[in-house]
Design a protein around this motif. Structure first.
Motif, PDB file in Angstrom:
ATOM      1  N   UNK A 120       0.807  -0.964   0.042  1.00 30.29           N
ATOM      2  CA  UNK A 120      -0.174  -0.034   0.054  1.00 30.29           C
ATOM      3  C   UNK A 120       0.948   1.245  -0.075  1.00 30.29           C
ATOM      4  N   UNK A 121       0.696   2.089  -0.989  1.00 34.85           N
ATOM      5  CA  UNK A 121       1.403   3.210  -1.176  1.00 34.85           C
ATOM      6  C   UNK A 121       0.479   4.654  -0.669  1.00 34.85           C
ATOM      7  N   UNK A 122       0.897   5.664  -0.366  1.00 37.24           N
ATOM      8  CA  UNK A 122       0.236   6.716  -0.122  1.00 37.24           C
ATOM      9  C   UNK A 122       0.921   8.107  -0.649  1.00 37.24           C
ATOM     10  N   UNK A 123       0.133   8.974  -0.737  1.00 44.13           N
ATOM     11  CA  UNK A 123       0.705  10.374  -0.961  1.00 44.13           C
ATOM     12  C   UNK A 123      -0.335  11.454  -0.481  1.00 44.13           C
ATOM     13  N   UNK A 124       0.211  12.616  -0.185  1.00 42.24           N
ATOM     14  CA  UNK A 124      -0.557  13.706   0.328  1.00 42.24           C
ATOM     15  C   UNK A 124      -0.405  14.884  -0.660  1.00 42.24           C
ATOM     16  N   UNK A 125      -1.488  15.579  -1.120  1.00 43.04           N
ATOM     17  CA  UNK A 125      -1.198  16.616  -1.831  1.00 43.04           C
ATOM     18  C   UNK A 125      -0.626  17.745  -1.261  1.00 43.04           C
ATOM     19  N   UNK A 126       0.033  18.661  -2.196  1.00 42.94           N
ATOM     20  CA  UNK A 126       0.935  19.599  -1.499  1.00 42.94           C
ATOM     21  C   UNK A 126      -0.077  20.941  -0.913  1.00 42.94           C
ATOM     22  N   UNK A 127       0.235  21.497  -0.030  1.00 45.85           N
ATOM     23  CA  UNK A 127      -0.596  22.702   0.504  1.00 45.85           C
ATOM     24  C   UNK A 127      -0.988  23.884  -0.569  1.00 45.85           C
ATOM     25  N   UNK A 128      -2.045  24.134  -0.786  1.00 49.17           N
ATOM     26  CA  UNK A 128      -2.391  25.118  -2.077  1.00 49.17           C
ATOM     27  C   UNK A 128      -2.130  26.391  -1.619  1.00 49.17           C
ATOM     28  N   UNK A 129      -2.234  27.319  -2.433  1.00 49.06           N
ATOM     29  CA  UNK A 129      -1.827  28.590  -2.131  1.00 49.06           C
ATOM     30  C   UNK A 129      -2.711  29.464  -0.966  1.00 49.06           C
ATOM     31  N   UNK A 130      -4.039  29.088  -0.897  1.00 47.79           N
ATOM     32  CA  UNK A 130      -4.861  29.334   0.180  1.00 47.79           C
ATOM     33  C   UNK A 130      -4.289  29.034   1.639  1.00 47.79           C
ATOM     34  N   UNK A 131      -3.804  27.815   1.635  1.00 50.11           N
ATOM     35  CA  UNK A 131      -3.032  27.520   2.824  1.00 50.11           C
ATOM     36  C   UNK A 131      -1.887  27.980   3.205  1.00 50.11           C
ATOM     37  N   UNK A 132      -1.188  28.477   2.347  1.00 53.48           N
ATOM     38  CA  UNK A 132       0.067  28.954   2.528  1.00 53.48           C
ATOM     39  C   UNK A 132      -0.122  30.502   3.148  1.00 53.48           C
ATOM     40  N   UNK A 133      -1.428  30.867   2.782  1.00 54.38           N
ATOM     41  CA  UNK A 133      -1.625  32.141   3.307  1.00 54.38           C
ATOM     42  C   UNK A 133      -1.548  32.278   4.904  1.00 54.38           C
ATOM     43  N   UNK A 134      -1.490  31.362   5.559  1.00 54.76           N
ATOM     44  CA  UNK A 134      -1.108  31.184   7.172  1.00 54.76           C
ATOM     45  C   UNK A 134       0.163  31.628   7.520  1.00 54.76           C
ATOM     46  N   UNK A 135       1.007  31.533   6.578  1.00 51.51           N
ATOM     47  CA  UNK A 135       2.584  31.554   6.859  1.00 51.51           C
ATOM     48  C   UNK A 135       2.998  32.743   5.964  1.00 51.51           C
ATOM     49  N   UNK A 136       4.053  33.748   6.697  1.00 50.44           N
ATOM     50  CA  UNK A 136       4.600  34.809   6.145  1.00 50.44           C
ATOM     51  C   UNK A 136       6.150  34.720   6.217  1.00 50.44           C
ATOM     52  N   UNK A 137       6.800  35.124   5.194  1.00 53.57           N
ATOM     53  CA  UNK A 137       8.243  34.966   5.291  1.00 53.57           C
ATOM     54  C   UNK A 137       8.587  36.076   6.341  1.00 53.57           C
TER      55      UNK A 137
END
Length: 900
Positions: A120-137
């Motif tokens: 059994x393999x698995x993968x997770x989709x990368x966080x989208x642009x809207x999710x990344x809005x929770x973080x700033x440089x």
């Protein structure tokens, strides 16, 4: 499966990764390998069909259902497929398995398996642009940031970012961290380091692409109070204004800034609720114990500060005096992209093998091998404030003093490094001890290329011994898939030098050397990609490098078409280019060649499709330059570091022809059969013109018929059939005139060895390779080399750890072992060429191809018979060319046969 001979799928991968936590593609590649329950007793096993099941619930996979995607039964023997279901939403976790059918119609999947978890393999989709809005440089605020050159050489302690956070109550189903820090970072949860990779993220043009990593922190985080710490170093994002060779300043070529970080944590609960926390202006920042750090000049570390900071990244540490961070308003513009290349890790350890004092109080330790990485120091009985200064070098002078000439950055040796730069840009670490029974230290945000370490500052109380220094080899954690040994200790030594050199130069890019430059030159990859791909699984690594080159070309190009750079990322070097900061044509040719190599390796055309517009634009760039110069490209660097230098106008125009020929093949694959015909016609016309311009009636492609000139023309099929024999005879004469030694450079070496072997003169190649006098590999080994040199002669002003003369190892695999393969037909060929008795007595080679499986052979002489053992993997077949020329065909299994 009812048969005792079972076909077992294993090593399930998604976009070349095992259970990746951040997959950006909406149509990832799902691949697997196959093995037999008993390869030695089960013959002729093959896969005839597969069925892939994909579901968001592992329970349905276990029941044989795929609600998200069910491929149905697909009749094929290919061991990969492109996911064809609906797009996976941001952060979604998905499971998959594959059912395979063998030639008898029997199926095998996880319900048959003795290890169902492996199925059994698995993968997770990368966080989208809207999710990344929770973080700033975020970064530290500097009232007076460095601006003048001398400012950068002052102490700028690494920033320590800290966030105390409350994780809501509930049963956590999974927790992930996504992070990128420029230049490099280390991150911690509750005082415990996250992950085991180092020198993250991988090097890119950060104004185009920024790599981030994803980590499973489910076992590290808990509901309630938690502390998140991040330490960020300079890397290539904040380089010193060193002027390499007196004129190349990385700060003027790279996108640069003060250390900065962007990260977020995503927590998902069994209830379906979720919680996200990211870097923002609520974080606090302090100053760490690494007072200075630079990838070339090393680190200055004060352990006394670290003793005060103990626990800075864990609960309970008092940071009330720490200031708030500021958000980085001039943050990089690049796209946040999940890491797909294996990260850099500690790979091996080298205990010191000897030590001596080069002068009173100056200790030199020999690690026994040249490598790239760190030295770990374990110093007993230190005193507070005791200062140790470590210098690193590849060689020592006859008097035992360490020689740093070959490894000093940018050949800055005589005060030519710019204002406030050291007169000699040596690899140096300085450590101030806190004092104690035993102190241990190793660098964090730098690495070195070295064999010898000099330490100044040890005292008798430290009980100086070999055990206080251990080398830690670092490199990108790419799977080693090829192994080869022969009856020749000399050839085994050559192979060992190459592998050690290769590993020293894989730090998310393929570099030229691990110390002086560390740049991603296209020429080095162009000359050695065959050898490297026989040694390591480079699909993901080289795919990343194609994107590096595309990013760089788009950055530097100022005209209508894309010019390919000399290095990726661009560092300001554009030797003998054709405008727009492009590099020499031989270095830019890597862009099309690597695509062709990866297609041959995978039979997957998707990268070619993606790169097709850029590949066409590159050829248009070459055509435009040629049209403005009477149809010719006469500029370039030629057959670099050759002893007898082939004319540059000849080699550059042959590279021009090569790019056209590659474009023809690529067009056929991307657009369809026959689409490359116009390019083929252009290549044919240019080949005739090259012969008319450069060739004599005697077959010489330079006035003196140099090895390189002849090899270039013959390998690239420039030579017309009526002239072939004469031209080949000129190559042989050139070798004999050099007393059967090489005189070619990085490109001509591969071409010459291939051409000679293909025409039946393997004996001449073996004669050259068996030499131990200059110029030869044996000459390097006779002079204590453990890695390949930059030049045939070797000297203090050139590197002793340079892979570009490594084409010989590809020749070992393809001519001594005789390996080749064709992925679409799943056919392996074993056709050794060095079969004359007394030249090579035996060759033992193996190769674990990610799509064809693991194959191996061992041939040698047994009494008066030439015999060969061959292992053919399931789902593949082999053709073995025996010594007498007879071809024997084998299905999967293990075979032994002799040819008297």
């Amino acid at each position: 499966a009812t048969s005792a001979c079972t076909l077992i799928p294993y090593s399930l991968r998604v976009d070349l990764m095992t259970s990746p936590l951040a997959v950006r593609s909406t149509q990832p590649k799902l691949s697997w390998q196959l093995k037999s329950s008993s390869l030695s007793s089960c013959k002729d096993q093959s896969m005839t069909a597969y069925r892939i099941l994909v579901d968001d619930d592992i329970g349905y996979i276990e029941k044989g259902q795929g609600r998200r995607w069910d491929s149905g039964k697909v009749a094929t023997n290919a061991t990969y497929a492109i996911y064809g279901g609906p797009a996976i939403s941001s952060l979604q976790r998905t499971f998959w398995t594959v059912i395979v059918w063998d030639q008898s119609g029997a199926s095998y999947w996880l319900v048959n398996s003795t290890s169902p978890a492996d199925m059994i393999g698995a993968w997770e989709a990368a966080p989208g642009t809207s999710v990344w809005q929770a973080a700033e440089w975020i970064q530290k605020y500097y009232a007076s940031p460095p601006t003048a050159p001398c400012d950068f050489y002052k102490e700028w302690p690494v920033p320590l970012f800290r966030k105390d956070m409350t994780i809501p109550a509930g049963k956590i189903a999974r927790a992930r961290m996504y992070i990128s820090g420029l230049g490099y970072y280390e991150t911690y949860i509750n005082g415990v380091r996250v992950g085991d990779s180092v020198l993250d993220p991988g090097l890119t043009s950060v104004n185009k692409t920024i790599i981030y990593s994803a980590y499973d922190i489910g076992d590290m985080i808990k509901p309630g109070q938690n502390t998140w710490g991040i330490m960020v170093g300079n890397g290539f994002f904040n380089p010193l204004p060193l002027t390499f060779w007196g004129h190349i300043n990385l700060r003027l070529a790279l996108f640069v800034g003060m250390p900065t970080v962007k990260a977020m944590i995503y927590v998902e609960y069994e209830s379906g609720a979720n919680f996200t926390v990211g870097t923002d202006d609520t974080w606090k920042v302090g100053s760490g114990p690494i007072l200075r750090n630079n990838v070339y000049l090393g680190e200055i570390y004060d352990a006394r500060i670290q003793s005060v900071l103990k626990g800075w990244n864990a609960n309970g540490y008092n940071v009330t005096s720490w200031p708030q961070v500021v958000t980085n308003k001039q943050a990089p513009l690049g796209v946040m992209t999940p890491q797909t290349v294996p990260p850099i890790r500690v790979q091996d350890k080298y205990p010191a093998v000897s030590m001596h004092q080069s002068s009173p109080g100056v200790w030199v330790f020999d690690l026994g091998v040249n490598f790239a990485g760190w030295a770990k120091f374990s110093i007993p009985h230190t005193t507070q404030g005791q200062t140790l200064v470590m210098r690193y070098g590849e060689t020592v002078y006859p008097n035992g003093t360490i020689d740093t000439t070959s490894s000093s950055a940018g050949q800055i040796l005589y005060g030519n490094g710019g204002p406030c730069a050291p007169a000699r840009a040596e690899q140096t670490d300085t450590v101030v001890m806190a004092g104690g029974a035993l102190e241990e230290w190793q660098p964090t945000f730098t690495w070195h290329g070295f064999r010898y370490v000099e330490i100044v500052g040890l005292t008798a109380a430290n009980n100086v011994s070999l055990s206080m220094v251990t080398g830690l080899q670092l490199h990108s954690d790419v799977d080693e898939i090829g192994k080869i040994q022969t009856s020749s200790s000399l050839f085994n030594g050559i192979h060992s030098m190459f592998v050690q050199t290769l590993k020293s130069n894989l730090f998310s890019i393929q570099s030229d050397c691990p110390h002086r430059e560390r740049f991603g030159y296209g020429g080095d990859a162009m000359a050695t990609d065959t050898s490297i791909m026989w040694t390591l699984d480079m699909e993901a690594f080289y795919t990343k490098r194609m994107h590096d080159y595309l990013d760089t070309a788009e950055i530097i190009s100022t005209g209508e078409y894309l010019g390919m750079p000399e290095t990726a990322p661009f560092v300001g070097i554009a030797d003998a280019g054709m405008g727009s900061n492009s590099g020499p044509i031989g270095w830019g040719s890597m862009f099309a060649q690597l695509q062709a190599q990866l297609y041959a390796y995978t039979a997957d055309p998707r990268l070619m499709h993606e790169m097709y517009p850029a590949t066409k634009s590159w050829l248009s760039f070459l055509n435009q330059y040629a049209e403005a110069h009477n149809g010719w490209i006469d500029v370039g660097l030629g057959d670099w570091i050759a002893i007898d230098i082939a004319p540059t106008n000849l080699t550059s125009n042959i590279f021009y022809h090569y790019n056209i020929a590659l474009m023809a093949s690529i067009a056929d694959i991307v657009i369809g059969a026959g689409s490359g015909d116009l390019y083929r016609h252009q290549a044919d016309v240019l080949a005739k013109s090259i012969t008319a311009r450069f060739a004599s009636s005697s077959g010489k492609y330079s006035s003196s018929g140099l090895q390189g000139a002849q090899a270039f023309a013959l390998w690239h099929q420039i030579v017309p059939a009526p002239l072939f024999n004469a031209s080949f005879a000129q190559l042989v004469a050139a070798v004999e005139a050099a007393n059967n030694h090489v005189s070619v450079g990085l490109f001509g070496l591969r071409y010459m060895m291939d051409v000679l072997a293909a025409a039946g003169r393997t004996d001449l190649v073996l004669t050259m390779l068996n030499q131990t006098s200059y110029p030869s590999y044996g000459y390097m080994l006779a002079h204590n080399a453990t890695t390949l040199w930059e030049t045939w002669q070797g000297d203090d002003h050139t590197s002793y750890n340079h892979p570009m003369l490594g084409a010989v190892v590809g020749w070992f695999y393809e001519h001594l072992a005789g390996f080749s393969y064709d992925v679409p037909s799943r056919t392996l060929t074993v056709a050794p060429k060095a079969l004359a008795r007394g030249s090579i007595d035996w060759v033992d080679a193996s190769y674990q191809h990610p799509y064809l499986g693991g194959f191996s052979s061992r041939w040698g002489w047994e009494n008066d018979s030439w015999c060969i053992n061959v292992t053919v993997p399931v789902n593949s077949r082999a053709q073995v060319v025996m010594r007498g020329g007879k071809v024997e065909y084998f299905s999967s299994g293990v075979y032994y046969t002799c040819d008297v």
